[in-house]
Write a protein that holds these residues in place. Structure first.
Motif, PDB file in Angstrom:
ATOM      1  N   ALA A 362       0.835  -1.203   0.000  1.00  0.00           N
ATOM      2  CA  ALA A 362       0.000   0.000   0.000  1.00  0.00           C
ATOM      3  C   ALA A 362       0.868   1.251   0.000  1.00  0.00           C
ATOM      4  N   ARG A 363       1.887   1.264   0.854  1.00  0.00           N
ATOM      5  CA  ARG A 363       2.757   2.441   0.927  1.00  0.00           C
ATOM      6  C   ARG A 363       3.594   2.579  -0.337  1.00  0.00           C
ATOM      7  N   ALA A 364       3.992   1.452  -0.918  1.00  0.00           N
ATOM      8  CA  ALA A 364       4.721   1.499  -2.193  1.00  0.00           C
ATOM      9  C   ALA A 364       3.854   2.131  -3.270  1.00  0.00           C
ATOM     10  N   TRP A 365       2.573   1.784  -3.277  1.00  0.00           N
ATOM     11  CA  TRP A 365       1.652   2.343  -4.275  1.00  0.00           C
ATOM     12  C   TRP A 365       1.506   3.852  -4.080  1.00  0.00           C
ATOM     13  N   VAL A 366       1.314   4.295  -2.844  1.00  0.00           N
ATOM     14  CA  VAL A 366       1.172   5.732  -2.569  1.00  0.00           C
ATOM     15  C   VAL A 366       2.434   6.484  -2.971  1.00  0.00           C
ATOM     16  N   ILE A 367       3.593   5.951  -2.583  1.00  0.00           N
ATOM     17  CA  ILE A 367       4.849   6.629  -2.893  1.00  0.00           C
ATOM     18  C   ILE A 367       5.081   6.680  -4.404  1.00  0.00           C
ATOM     19  N   GLU A 368       4.784   5.589  -5.098  1.00  0.00           N
ATOM     20  CA  GLU A 368       4.961   5.588  -6.548  1.00  0.00           C
ATOM     21  C   GLU A 368       4.045   6.598  -7.222  1.00  0.00           C
ATOM     22  N   ARG A 369       2.806   6.700  -6.768  1.00  0.00           N
ATOM     23  CA  ARG A 369       1.882   7.657  -7.369  1.00  0.00           C
ATOM     24  C   ARG A 369       2.340   9.091  -7.093  1.00  0.00           C
ATOM     25  N   LEU A 370       2.844   9.366  -5.903  1.00  0.00           N
ATOM     26  CA  LEU A 370       3.348  10.713  -5.616  1.00  0.00           C
ATOM     27  C   LEU A 370       4.571  11.022  -6.475  1.00  0.00           C
ATOM     28  N   MET A 371       5.451  10.043  -6.669  1.00  0.00           N
ATOM     29  CA  MET A 371       6.648  10.263  -7.477  1.00  0.00           C
ATOM     30  C   MET A 371       6.310  10.382  -8.960  1.00  0.00           C
ATOM     31  N   CYS A 372       5.241   9.706  -9.407  1.00  0.00           N
ATOM     32  CA  CYS A 372       4.899   9.705 -10.835  1.00  0.00           C
ATOM     33  C   CYS A 372       3.859  10.761 -11.194  1.00  0.00           C
ATOM     34  N   ASP A 373       2.791  10.860 -10.380  1.00  0.00           N
ATOM     35  CA  ASP A 373       1.654  11.728 -10.702  1.00  0.00           C
ATOM     36  C   ASP A 373       1.564  12.950  -9.804  1.00  0.00           C
ATOM     37  N   PHE A 374       2.374  13.001  -8.748  1.00  0.00           N
ATOM     38  CA  PHE A 374       2.336  14.060  -7.735  1.00  0.00           C
ATOM     39  C   PHE A 374       1.021  14.053  -6.960  1.00  0.00           C
ATOM     40  N   SER A 375       0.280  12.965  -6.997  1.00  0.00           N
ATOM     41  CA  SER A 375      -0.991  12.889  -6.282  1.00  0.00           C
ATOM     42  C   SER A 375      -1.430  11.436  -6.165  1.00  0.00           C
ATOM     43  N   PHE A 376      -2.356  11.194  -5.245  1.00  0.00           N
ATOM     44  CA  PHE A 376      -3.004   9.881  -5.199  1.00  0.00           C
ATOM     45  C   PHE A 376      -4.424  10.056  -4.688  1.00  0.00           C
ATOM     46  N   SER A 377      -5.262   9.118  -5.069  1.00  0.00           N
ATOM     47  CA  SER A 377      -6.665   9.136  -4.684  1.00  0.00           C
ATOM     48  C   SER A 377      -6.862   8.361  -3.392  1.00  0.00           C
ATOM     49  N   GLY A 378      -7.426   9.004  -2.393  1.00  0.00           N
ATOM     50  CA  GLY A 378      -7.726   8.319  -1.147  1.00  0.00           C
ATOM     51  C   GLY A 378      -8.721   7.190  -1.357  1.00  0.00           C
ATOM     52  N   ARG A 379      -9.720   7.427  -2.202  1.00  0.00           N
ATOM     53  CA  ARG A 379     -10.719   6.397  -2.476  1.00  0.00           C
ATOM     54  C   ARG A 379     -10.072   5.176  -3.126  1.00  0.00           C
ATOM     55  N   GLU A 380      -9.143   5.416  -4.047  1.00  0.00           N
ATOM     56  CA  GLU A 380      -8.467   4.305  -4.702  1.00  0.00           C
ATOM     57  C   GLU A 380      -7.579   3.547  -3.716  1.00  0.00           C
ATOM     58  N   ALA A 381      -6.932   4.263  -2.805  1.00  0.00           N
ATOM     59  CA  ALA A 381      -6.093   3.612  -1.793  1.00  0.00           C
ATOM     60  C   ALA A 381      -6.928   2.665  -0.935  1.00  0.00           C
ATOM     61  N   VAL A 382      -8.122   3.098  -0.559  1.00  0.00           N
ATOM     62  CA  VAL A 382      -9.008   2.255   0.254  1.00  0.00           C
ATOM     63  C   VAL A 382      -9.520   1.077  -0.563  1.00  0.00           C
ATOM     64  N   ARG A 383      -9.866   1.324  -1.828  1.00  0.00           N
ATOM     65  CA  ARG A 383     -10.376   0.238  -2.677  1.00  0.00           C
ATOM     66  C   ARG A 383      -9.333  -0.856  -2.855  1.00  0.00           C
ATOM     67  N   LEU A 384      -8.081  -0.447  -3.019  1.00  0.00           N
ATOM     68  CA  LEU A 384      -7.024  -1.412  -3.285  1.00  0.00           C
ATOM     69  C   LEU A 384      -6.514  -2.110  -2.027  1.00  0.00           C
ATOM     70  N   PHE A 385      -6.513  -1.374  -0.894  1.00  0.00           N
ATOM     71  CA  PHE A 385      -5.803  -1.888   0.280  1.00  0.00           C
ATOM     72  C   PHE A 385      -6.626  -1.922   1.560  1.00  0.00           C
ATOM     73  N   GLY A 386      -7.909  -1.603   1.478  1.00  0.00           N
ATOM     74  CA  GLY A 386      -8.796  -1.780   2.621  1.00  0.00           C
ATOM     75  C   GLY A 386      -8.392  -0.969   3.832  1.00  0.00           C
ATOM     76  N   ASP A 387      -8.316  -1.642   4.992  1.00  0.00           N
ATOM     77  CA  ASP A 387      -8.029  -0.952   6.246  1.00  0.00           C
ATOM     78  C   ASP A 387      -6.678  -0.243   6.224  1.00  0.00           C
ATOM     79  N   VAL A 388      -5.688  -0.864   5.584  1.00  0.00           N
ATOM     80  CA  VAL A 388      -4.381  -0.209   5.476  1.00  0.00           C
ATOM     81  C   VAL A 388      -4.519   1.085   4.688  1.00  0.00           C
ATOM     82  N   GLY A 389      -5.309   1.051   3.614  1.00  0.00           N
ATOM     83  CA  GLY A 389      -5.555   2.263   2.838  1.00  0.00           C
ATOM     84  C   GLY A 389      -6.221   3.336   3.675  1.00  0.00           C
ATOM     85  N   HIS A 390      -7.175   2.946   4.516  1.00  0.00           N
ATOM     86  CA  HIS A 390      -7.833   3.899   5.421  1.00  0.00           C
ATOM     87  C   HIS A 390      -6.808   4.591   6.314  1.00  0.00           C
ATOM     88  N   ARG A 391      -5.901   3.818   6.896  1.00  0.00           N
ATOM     89  CA  ARG A 391      -4.902   4.394   7.809  1.00  0.00           C
ATOM     90  C   ARG A 391      -3.994   5.378   7.080  1.00  0.00           C
TER      91      ARG A 391
END
Length: 446
Positions: A362-391
């Protein structure tokens, strides 16, 4: 305007998460053999081949390489490398297809043409390659002969990556990398004549004796070469990690304000020439596959930097090379003697690695999106990673609240402010709990 105080902070480059300093000896060849054997049949994968030799040592370089003026050590190494490739091939299931192959180093073009073609032939005999597989090679223009150019064409190279750094002779002398514009131009013309469709040129700012005017002059020359991609890296001065960098006196280096000015001016000139910005430090022609990946949210980041390669599996060959599997990372031993001993014993030469948890992914996904897109979707983080995404979303809200210069929240999206994008590595580090647990030192963020 980039905050110069924050630009002087240090942070990892995040070509992986967790980063390599957090790899440990709990991952070895036997476990990685199982990871290889469980690659789904029919899946696409990428390969990386490391050539850890140079016939000159550039003092700015942080790569794992050895200086040699004799070819015998290279020949001995190739024998072991070939055995490692065969060993890995015996574990990878039939039907797995290679979509991308990258030769890095060191200096892959230091290989004799016959050895380069033999290496390529072994790889193709061992693994199934897609007809349109991308074959990229890092090139030192000073190593190139007509015979080498013919060999590169024979291995079906599709992308050439040439290191330039800076064309200013004073800067080149200070980094032990003398390379004329004429030599570089001749090599590029030779590549184009042989049908190589994509050329990437690497530039570096923050080098000794470098000035804003000097790097602007280099960029102007580079643009006349009509590259398809340009990488603009900040020099990472890490003499505690690479001892040969002690040959570069710190008094010769530009300060943080000068580094920012050099980076900004070089980027301005590249953008004015019509290139599309890619992540932190890459640029591409609008019709290039990297630019298309960036505009459609498919940009990725791996050990070679920004890429449109979306393969989940990357197998690296040679000492110090890093492989990525769904289960985690595996790094080969950097010690040549140990590498040779393990391969001779029929064991994958892995000395360390990292098994990924769901939270790591989950953290790898967030970091990659910030490095590539300069942003990430909170909704997508939760969809992909559930409770970890929520945190992680809650953490992001906290960062946006306490460090709005780094991250802002607009609806579902957490974004790095446009004027703070050069600080993306620092923003990404806010989601890296391993960073405070290690003792690794990192280069400055800009």
């Amino acid at each position: 305007m980039t905050d110069s105080r924050r630009a002087g902070e240090t942070a990892p480059r995040y070509t992986s998460y967790p980063t390599a300093p957090h790899f440990h000896a709990g991952v070895r060849g036997r476990q990685v053999r199982t990871w290889m054997q469980t690659i789904p049949a029919g899946e696409a994968m990428s390969l990386y081949v490391h050539i850890p030799f140079c016939d000159r040592l550039c003092w700015f370089c942080a790569c794992h390489t050895k200086h040699t003026l004799r070819y015998e050590p290279v020949t001995e190494y190739l024998d072991v490398l070939f055995d490692e490739i065969r060993l890995a091939g015996s574990h990878v299931p039939a039907g797995v297809v290679v979509r991308a192959l990258h030769f890095g180093g060191g200096s892959p073009t230091m290989l004799k043409p016959a050895d380069l073609t033999q290496l390529s032939r072994l790889l193709r005999d061992t693994f199934a390659f897609a007809d349109d597989a991308e074959i990229s090679v890092e090139i030192d223009p000073n190593d190139i002969s007509e015979e080498t150019l013919d060999a590169l064409a024979a291995i079906r190279m599709t992308r050439a990556s040439l290191g330039i750094q800076d064309f200013d002779p004073r800067v080149q002398r200070a980094i032990n990398r003398e390379q004329s514009f004429e030599t570089t131009s001749t090599v590029i013309k030779g590549l184009r004549r042989r049908g190589v469709g994509s050329v990437n040129l690497d530039l570096v700012y923050g080098l000794p004796h470098q000035t804003v005017a000097g790097i602007a002059a280099t960029v102007a020359q580079v643009l006349t070469l009509a590259p398809d991609r340009i990488a603009l890296f900040g020099y990472a001065h890490v003499p505690w990690f690479k001892k040969h960098q002690t040959m570069i006196k710190e008094a010769w280096l530009p300060d943080t304000e000068q580094r920012i000015a050099q980076s900004r001016r070089a980027a301005e000139l590249i953008l004015e020439a019509g290139y599309t910005p890619i992540g932190l430090d890459h640029f591409a022609r609008p019709d290039d596959s990297l630019a298309k990946a960036a505009t459609t949210g498919r940009l990725r980041r791996n050990f070679q930097g920004y890429t449109d390669d979306n393969c989940e599996t990357l197998i690296g060959f040679g000492p110090s090379s890093i492989s990525r599997y769904r289960q985690g990372y595996a790094q080969n031993t950097p010690a040549m003697g140990e590498y040779q001993r393990l391969v001779a014993g029929g064991t994958l030469p892995v000395s360390r690695g990292f098994v990924l948890s769901n939270e790591d992914r989950a953290r790898a996904w967030v970091i990659e999106r910030l490095m590539c897109d300069f942003s990430f979707s909170g909704r997508e983080a939760v969809r992909l990673f559930g409770d970890v995404g929520h945190r992680i979303v809650e953490e992001a809200r906290g960062v946006a609240g306490t460090e709005p210069d780094l991250l802002e929240q607009v609806g579902d999206l957490f974004s790095i402010r446009a004027d703070s994008r050069p600080l993306a590595r620092i923003a990404a580090s806010k989601f890296d709990p391993y960073l405070s647990r290690g003792e690794a030192r990192h280069s400055v963020a800009v």
